[in-house]
Design a protein around this motif. Sequence first.
Motif, short mmCIF file in Angstrom:
data_model
loop_
_atom_site.label_atom_id
_atom_site.label_comp_id
_atom_site.label_asym_id
_atom_site.label_seq_id
_atom_site.Cartn_x
_atom_site.Cartn_y
_atom_site.Cartn_z
N VAL A 142 11.07 41.49 22.98
CA VAL A 142 10.03 40.77 22.24
C VAL A 142 10.45 40.56 20.80
O VAL A 142 10.28 39.46 20.25
N ALA A 143 11.03 41.58 20.17
CA ALA A 143 11.46 41.44 18.77
C ALA A 143 12.55 40.39 18.63
O ALA A 143 12.50 39.56 17.71
N VAL A 144 13.51 40.41 19.52
CA VAL A 144 14.59 39.42 19.45
C VAL A 144 14.05 38.02 19.72
O VAL A 144 14.42 37.05 19.04
N ALA A 145 13.14 37.89 20.69
CA ALA A 145 12.56 36.58 20.99
C ALA A 145 11.74 36.06 19.81
O ALA A 145 11.83 34.88 19.45
N TYR A 146 10.94 36.92 19.21
CA TYR A 146 10.17 36.52 18.03
C TYR A 146 11.09 36.07 16.91
O TYR A 146 10.82 35.07 16.25
N LEU A 147 12.15 36.80 16.68
CA LEU A 147 13.07 36.44 15.61
C LEU A 147 13.73 35.09 15.89
O LEU A 147 13.87 34.27 14.98
N ALA A 148 14.10 34.84 17.13
CA ALA A 148 14.71 33.56 17.49
C ALA A 148 13.73 32.40 17.31
O ALA A 148 14.07 31.36 16.73
N VAL A 149 12.51 32.59 17.78
CA VAL A 149 11.50 31.53 17.64
C VAL A 149 11.16 31.31 16.17
O VAL A 149 11.01 30.17 15.72
N LEU A 150 11.10 32.39 15.40
CA LEU A 150 10.80 32.27 13.98
C LEU A 150 11.92 31.55 13.24
O LEU A 150 11.66 30.76 12.33
N LEU A 151 13.15 31.79 13.63
CA LEU A 151 14.28 31.10 13.01
C LEU A 151 14.21 29.60 13.26
O LEU A 151 14.36 28.80 12.33
N VAL A 152 13.94 29.22 14.49
CA VAL A 152 13.83 27.80 14.83
C VAL A 152 12.65 27.17 14.10
O VAL A 152 12.77 26.09 13.51
N THR A 153 11.52 27.85 14.11
CA THR A 153 10.32 27.32 13.45
C THR A 153 10.53 27.18 11.95
O THR A 153 10.16 26.17 11.35
N ALA A 154 11.14 28.18 11.34
CA ALA A 154 11.37 28.13 9.89
C ALA A 154 12.34 27.02 9.52
O ALA A 154 12.18 26.37 8.49
N SER A 155 13.35 26.81 10.34
CA SER A 155 14.31 25.75 10.03
C SER A 155 13.69 24.36 10.18
O SER A 155 14.03 23.44 9.43
N ILE A 156 12.77 24.21 11.10
CA ILE A 156 12.11 22.92 11.29
C ILE A 156 11.09 22.65 10.19
O ILE A 156 10.99 21.54 9.67
N MET A 157 10.36 23.68 9.78
CA MET A 157 9.24 23.48 8.87
C MET A 157 9.48 24.01 7.46
O MET A 157 8.54 24.20 6.72
N ARG A 158 10.70 24.24 7.06
CA ARG A 158 10.95 24.90 5.78
C ARG A 158 10.46 24.13 4.57
O ARG A 158 10.08 24.71 3.58
N ASP A 159 10.46 22.81 4.62
CA ASP A 159 10.01 22.03 3.46
C ASP A 159 8.53 21.69 3.53
O ASP A 159 7.93 21.36 2.52
N SER A 160 7.95 21.78 4.70
CA SER A 160 6.58 21.33 4.88
C SER A 160 5.54 22.35 4.43
O SER A 160 4.52 21.99 3.88
N TYR A 161 5.78 23.62 4.70
CA TYR A 161 4.74 24.63 4.51
C TYR A 161 5.26 25.81 3.70
O TYR A 161 5.46 26.89 4.21
N SER A 162 5.47 25.63 2.43
CA SER A 162 5.92 26.74 1.61
C SER A 162 4.81 27.13 0.64
O SER A 162 4.88 26.87 -0.54
N THR A 163 3.76 27.72 1.16
CA THR A 163 2.66 28.20 0.34
C THR A 163 2.78 29.71 0.18
O THR A 163 3.55 30.37 0.87
N GLU A 164 1.98 30.24 -0.73
CA GLU A 164 1.98 31.69 -0.93
C GLU A 164 1.50 32.41 0.32
O GLU A 164 2.01 33.46 0.69
N CYS A 165 0.53 31.83 1.00
CA CYS A 165 0.00 32.40 2.24
C CYS A 165 1.10 32.50 3.30
O CYS A 165 1.27 33.53 3.94
#
Length: 136
Positions: free
Chosen positions: A49-72
Motif C-alpha cells: 500500500v505504501a509503495v502504491a500510494y507513493l507511485a500514484v502520488l508521484l504521477v499525480t504530483a507530476s501532472i498537477m504540479r503547476d495547477s494546485y500549489s496552495t498552502e493547503c
Amino acid sequence: MSLLNCNCRSDCVAVSIIFSVLVGIVTAFLTFAGLVAVQTTFAAAAVIVAVAYLAVLLVTASIMRDSYSTECTCTALNVLLFNIIATFIVALVLLNFAFAATSIIGAIVTGLLLLFLTGTITTSACLIRCITRCNS
C-alpha cells in the motif's frame, strides 16, 4: 480557531492526525491485551500500500504540479509523504523482527503501523479536499 471549522485550511490535516493517533493508541492497547495480532500478511500488504500510494502520488504530483500549489495542498502533501514513508519503514520492521504476541514493543510497533496507515488514508482525503478546493 476550531479544528472542525471548515474555513481553516489545515483543520482537515489536524483532524486526520488526531484520528490516526487515536487508532494507533487503541491498536497498541488491543495488541498488548492479546486481542489483535498483526500477521505477516498484513505487514506485507502495508508495504505494498505504501509503495502504491507513493507511485500514484508521484504521477499525480507530476501532472498537477503547476495547477494546485496552495498552502493547503503543501501541508497535506507533507503529512501524507511522512505517513507513507513511516508506514513503509514500520511495516518493514514488523516483517523483519519477530515480536511476542503480547510484548510491549510489539504492541507499540503495531500501533505505529496502524497510526501511519490510517494517517495515509485520512490525509489522502484531505489532499483530495485541497485539490478540489473544498476547504476554501
